[in-house]
Design a protein around this motif. Structure first.
Motif, PDB file in Angstrom:
ATOM      1  N   SER A  74       0.829  -1.202   0.000  1.00 36.33           N
ATOM      2  CA  SER A  74       0.000   0.000   0.000  1.00 36.33           C
ATOM      3  C   SER A  74       0.867   1.257   0.000  1.00 36.33           C
ATOM      4  O   SER A  74       0.606   2.209  -0.725  1.00 36.33           O
ATOM      5  CB  SER A  74      -0.920  -0.004   1.223  1.00 36.33           C
ATOM      6  OG  SER A  74      -1.642   1.211   1.292  1.00 36.33           O
ATOM      7  N   LYS A  75       1.914   1.251   0.813  1.00 37.73           N
ATOM      8  CA  LYS A  75       2.798   2.415   0.873  1.00 37.73           C
ATOM      9  C   LYS A  75       3.555   2.580  -0.440  1.00 37.73           C
ATOM     10  O   LYS A  75       3.793   3.696  -0.905  1.00 37.73           O
ATOM     11  CB  LYS A  75       3.783   2.262   2.034  1.00 37.73           C
ATOM     12  CG  LYS A  75       4.491   3.578   2.399  1.00 37.73           C
ATOM     13  CD  LYS A  75       5.301   3.428   3.666  1.00 37.73           C
ATOM     14  CE  LYS A  75       5.879   4.758   4.122  1.00 37.73           C
ATOM     15  NZ  LYS A  75       4.858   5.678   4.625  1.00 37.73           N
ATOM     16  N   ASP A  76       3.949   1.444  -1.074  1.00 40.34           N
ATOM     17  CA  ASP A  76       4.633   1.531  -2.370  1.00 40.34           C
ATOM     18  C   ASP A  76       3.718   2.156  -3.414  1.00 40.34           C
ATOM     19  O   ASP A  76       4.158   2.969  -4.241  1.00 40.34           O
ATOM     20  CB  ASP A  76       5.064   0.132  -2.824  1.00 40.34           C
ATOM     21  CG  ASP A  76       6.180  -0.426  -1.934  1.00 40.34           C
ATOM     22  OD1 ASP A  76       6.840   0.379  -1.244  1.00 40.34           O
ATOM     23  OD2 ASP A  76       6.356  -1.659  -1.937  1.00 40.34           O
ATOM     24  N   SER A  77       2.435   1.790  -3.398  1.00 42.09           N
ATOM     25  CA  SER A  77       1.485   2.367  -4.350  1.00 42.09           C
ATOM     26  C   SER A  77       1.332   3.865  -4.111  1.00 42.09           C
ATOM     27  O   SER A  77       1.264   4.668  -5.048  1.00 42.09           O
ATOM     28  CB  SER A  77       0.118   1.669  -4.222  1.00 42.09           C
ATOM     29  OG  SER A  77       0.232   0.301  -4.494  1.00 42.09           O
ATOM     30  N   CYS A  78       1.285   4.241  -2.849  1.00 42.22           N
ATOM     31  CA  CYS A  78       1.175   5.667  -2.519  1.00 42.22           C
ATOM     32  C   CYS A  78       2.399   6.426  -2.986  1.00 42.22           C
ATOM     33  O   CYS A  78       2.314   7.572  -3.442  1.00 42.22           O
ATOM     34  CB  CYS A  78       0.984   5.849  -1.010  1.00 42.22           C
ATOM     35  SG  CYS A  78      -0.593   5.229  -0.391  1.00 42.22           S
ATOM     36  N   LEU A  79       3.564   5.792  -2.878  1.00 46.87           N
ATOM     37  CA  LEU A  79       4.792   6.438  -3.340  1.00 46.87           C
ATOM     38  C   LEU A  79       4.755   6.646  -4.848  1.00 46.87           C
ATOM     39  O   LEU A  79       5.154   7.705  -5.355  1.00 46.87           O
ATOM     40  CB  LEU A  79       6.000   5.584  -2.945  1.00 46.87           C
ATOM     41  CG  LEU A  79       7.362   6.101  -3.433  1.00 46.87           C
ATOM     42  CD1 LEU A  79       7.639   7.501  -2.860  1.00 46.87           C
ATOM     43  CD2 LEU A  79       8.474   5.129  -3.053  1.00 46.87           C
ATOM     44  N   GLN A  80       4.275   5.626  -5.572  1.00 49.87           N
ATOM     45  CA  GLN A  80       4.176   5.775  -7.031  1.00 49.87           C
ATOM     46  C   GLN A  80       3.224   6.913  -7.397  1.00 49.87           C
ATOM     47  O   GLN A  80       3.495   7.698  -8.314  1.00 49.87           O
ATOM     48  CB  GLN A  80       3.684   4.451  -7.644  1.00 49.87           C
ATOM     49  CG  GLN A  80       4.675   3.302  -7.520  1.00 49.87           C
ATOM     50  CD  GLN A  80       5.986   3.579  -8.246  1.00 49.87           C
ATOM     51  OE1 GLN A  80       5.993   4.177  -9.325  1.00 49.87           O
ATOM     52  NE2 GLN A  80       7.092   3.156  -7.638  1.00 49.87           N
ATOM     53  N   LEU A  81       2.108   7.012  -6.678  1.00 47.87           N
ATOM     54  CA  LEU A  81       1.157   8.096  -6.932  1.00 47.87           C
ATOM     55  C   LEU A  81       1.806   9.452  -6.649  1.00 47.87           C
ATOM     56  O   LEU A  81       1.646  10.405  -7.414  1.00 47.87           O
ATOM     57  CB  LEU A  81      -0.087   7.912  -6.065  1.00 47.87           C
ATOM     58  CG  LEU A  81      -1.131   9.040  -6.140  1.00 47.87           C
ATOM     59  CD1 LEU A  81      -1.678   9.176  -7.558  1.00 47.87           C
ATOM     60  CD2 LEU A  81      -2.269   8.783  -5.154  1.00 47.87           C
ATOM     61  N   LEU A  82       2.545   9.545  -5.537  1.00 51.47           N
ATOM     62  CA  LEU A  82       3.213  10.788  -5.173  1.00 51.47           C
ATOM     63  C   LEU A  82       4.220  11.201  -6.249  1.00 51.47           C
ATOM     64  O   LEU A  82       4.280  12.372  -6.653  1.00 51.47           O
ATOM     65  CB  LEU A  82       3.910  10.633  -3.823  1.00 51.47           C
ATOM     66  CG  LEU A  82       4.751  11.834  -3.343  1.00 51.47           C
ATOM     67  CD1 LEU A  82       3.877  13.076  -3.201  1.00 51.47           C
ATOM     68  CD2 LEU A  82       5.425  11.510  -2.017  1.00 51.47           C
ATOM     69  N   LEU A  83       5.012  10.247  -6.737  1.00 47.91           N
ATOM     70  CA  LEU A  83       5.988  10.553  -7.787  1.00 47.91           C
ATOM     71  C   LEU A  83       5.305  11.002  -9.070  1.00 47.91           C
ATOM     72  O   LEU A  83       5.788  11.916  -9.765  1.00 47.91           O
ATOM     73  CB  LEU A  83       6.869   9.327  -8.045  1.00 47.91           C
ATOM     74  CG  LEU A  83       7.801   8.907  -6.895  1.00 47.91           C
ATOM     75  CD1 LEU A  83       8.534   7.624  -7.238  1.00 47.91           C
ATOM     76  CD2 LEU A  83       8.808  10.029  -6.603  1.00 47.91           C
TER      77      LEU A  83
END
Length: 626
Positions: free
Chosen positions: A100-109
């Motif tokens: 979930s955190k990895d997905s959020c990081l991709q969205l942030l980038l």
């Protein structure tokens, strides 16, 4: 086909004889100057084939409207993208570790990439804007050349007929102020010129720095350059126009901090050692200005790990400049071998270089920045610091007096010199960081207004942001709270009794004090409610009793005002408001400022520069008002 219509009307027989402009019926771009006679008959007075002024202004208006629309759309997209980045950042920080955190990081980038793309698009838009403006200026110059050629031909033809054509040129120039005024009313810069047009004017009209610095023919005192003075506010122009010029310290916080550091900074041991080296070197006799310049360069470069260069303006070179890769002039040095050598005003000469750089080489940077520059003036063993910015005009103020660099270890003058070098040391990384980030930050929207755009609310509701709407005087402005648009009155001053203001506002005898904040270099930002009221002096039926009650309440609270002139009393629906509490304070402690206006204003007996403000002084004003 006829190029101009000619008509008459008996109904207009009493119209005064005033010049008018007619537009060609066939091209819509040519301009002729006509006069109304007592018979109201219009005809062309030597029509000028080459003048296409109206079309040029029309092109500019269309260009501005189109580009400002694109710019507004991009700025809105950037605001939306920044909000999206903020949301994605918050989601990422709150997410649990794992997929979930990895997905959020991709969205942030992804959101950050989108924001970067929007900023690049805005930069491209601004570059296109500059290119189109340059093209318009080139067309304007070409049209002016055609106009001059036409005038020469017509003068020659008129000479053969035994009459001149000066009236045509007079009529033409009579129209330009009207055209410029229309643009001023639309909210552009000084006399209707925007910043890019002012930059072009400075590049074209401002002479060499060494020439303009002299108080002789061809220098700043020459009548030929009076038209430049509204656009280049340097040290030597003290005119009525200057009274509306905002000080440098309110246009840029870095330059304001330099002035404050020069006055009160505590120099380090390193600053003192460096000052000793400079004093020892500058006290020597140098045969040429170049030798003194080279030695000063060597000392500053070694101490601050910087590298100066000489900027070539074609007609002159600077004595030393420190530039930023993005186009900013961070520091400029002007050197005279001794005081009085060179024949010009050293501060004016240094300011001209800053003006020419901001108007020329700064380029795209002008769209983001006021282009702050620290100016160092060295005349023999004496140094001063100045600051220059390009707001709606070029403004340059001295930040320090001339400071002695002579070796005088038992004199406080040495401490003053050490503070100046400490201020330079502290300012260099601030200027570097500013120019590093200026294009990546959100665009500063109002470059021709003071830099503060927020304050801490008096009611404890945190930071409040505002937008400037109108400059009312040099230091007073009308603004609006963002985003709901409440009108506010904004004032900058050196002293202010917030306690007296709040006491009167609580009693109902002053506008609400919404917030106040101390700024760099001793300035205060005061934000109060904007009252739709009339000054006391303009009232016919003056509410005397409410005014008496207001002054009585002021004194009962233990305060005095000191400046109860009619301009500082507002009346709204029989309510009386006291304003302008700059000189106010507690009885027995409040004092008048220095440099009071004794030429135009009669003050009470005992009121004078630096003296105590008393209750009897307020009562003297009250008696005069009623």
């Amino acid at each position: 086909m006829p190029r101009f219509a000619s008509f008459s009307s008996s109904a207009a027989s009493n119209v005064p004889s005033t010049p008018r402009v007619l537009i060609s019926c066939t091209t819509g771009v040519e301009l002729a100057c006509v006069g109304w006679s007592h018979r109201a008959h219009a005809r062309p007075v030597l029509p000028l084939r080459g003048i296409r002024v109206l079309r040029l202004f029309s092109l500019r208006g269309h260009h501005r409207h189109r580009m400002s629309g694109e710019e507004a759309k991009l700025k809105l997209k950037i605001e939306q993208a920044e909000a999206a980045v903020a949301r994605a950042q918050k989601v990422y920080e709150e997410a649990e570790p794992g997929s979930s955190k990895d997905s959020c990081l991709q969205l942030l980038l992804a959101e950050k990439a989108s924001l970067l793309a929007d900023k690049k698009a805005l930069d491209s838009c601004l570059q296109l804007l500059l290119a189109e403006k340059a093209s318009l200026l080139a067309k304007e110059k070409a049209l002016e050349q055609v106009r001059e050629k036409d005038l020469l031909q017509q003068r020659a033809a008129a000479g053969k007929r035994g009459r001149g054509v000066t009236s045509v040129d007079d009529h033409y120039h009579d129209q330009l102020p009207h055209l410029k005024k229309a643009r001023t009313d639309a909210g552009t810069g000084v006399e209707g010129l925007d910043r890019e047009e002012i930059a072009a004017l400075i590049n074209k009209k401002l002479p060499t720095a060494s020439s303009y610095s002299k108080a002789t023919a061809g220098g700043w005192a020459d009548n030929r350059y009076k038209t430049l003075q509204p656009y280049v506010n340097f040290h030597r122009q003290h005119t009525l126009q200057d009274q509306r010029t905002i000080p440098v310290a309110l246009l840029d916080p870095i330059l304001a901090q330099i002035a404050e550091d020069c006055a009160s900074a505590a120099p380090t041991q390193g600053d003192c050692i460096f000052t000793t080296r400079v004093a020892s070197a500058m006290s020597e006799n140098f045969k040429t200005e170049g030798e003194r310049t080279d030695k000063f360069w060597e000392l500053l470069e070694h101490e601050n790990s910087i590298k100066f260069q000489r900027i070539d303006f074609g007609d002159a070179k600077t004595d030393g400049s420190l530039t930023h890769p993005k186009g900013g002039l961070m520091v400029n040095i002007e050197v005279k071998n001794e005081v009085g050598s060179g024949g010009g005003a050293i501060h004016v000469q240094n300011a001209v270089y800053a003006a020419k750089y901001a108007a020329g080489q700064a380029g795209v940077l002008r769209q983001f920045s006021t282009c702050p520059t620290l100016l160092i003036e060295l005349a023999g063993p004496n140094m001063s610091l100045s600051g220059a910015v390009f707001s709606n005009v070029v403004v340059c103020d001295q930040l320090t007096p001339m400071v002695s660099l002579l070796w005088q270890p038992h004199s406080p003058l040495m401490l003053q010199a050490a503070r100046c070098f400490a201020a330079v040391r502290l300012a260099l990384p601030r200027l570097l960081a500013y120019y590093d980030s200026v294009q990546s930050q959100a665009l500063r929207q109002q470059l021709d207004f003071p830099y503060p755009t927020s304050f801490t609310a008096s009611d404890g509701n945190g930071r409040v942001h505002f937008k400037y709407v109108q400059q009312l005087s040099c230091l007073c402005f009308r603004g609006s709270i963002q985003p709901h648009g409440q009108s506010v009155f904004i004032k900058f001053c050196r002293s202010y009794s917030t306690a007296a203001h709040q006491a009167m506002a609580t009693a109902g005898y002053a506008p609400a004090l919404l917030g106040f904040e101390q700024l760099v270099q001793g300035w205060w930002l005061i934000v109060q409610e904007f009252v739709d009221a009339v000054p006391w002096d303009e009232m016919v039926d003056k509410p005397v009793e409410p005014l008496k009650a207001a002054v009585c309440a002021l004194h009962a609270a233990g305060f005095v005002h000191g400046d109860l002139r009619g301009c500082n009393i507002l009346v709204a629906a029989s309510a009386v408001y006291l304003i302008d509490f700059e000189w106010a304070g507690l009885v027995g402690t409040a004092t008048y400022p220095y440099f009071m206006n004794h030429a135009d204003i009669q003050w009470p007996d005992g009121a004078g520069d630096g003296r105590l403000v008393t209750e009897s002084h307020d009562l003297w004003w009250l008696r005069n008002l009623i």
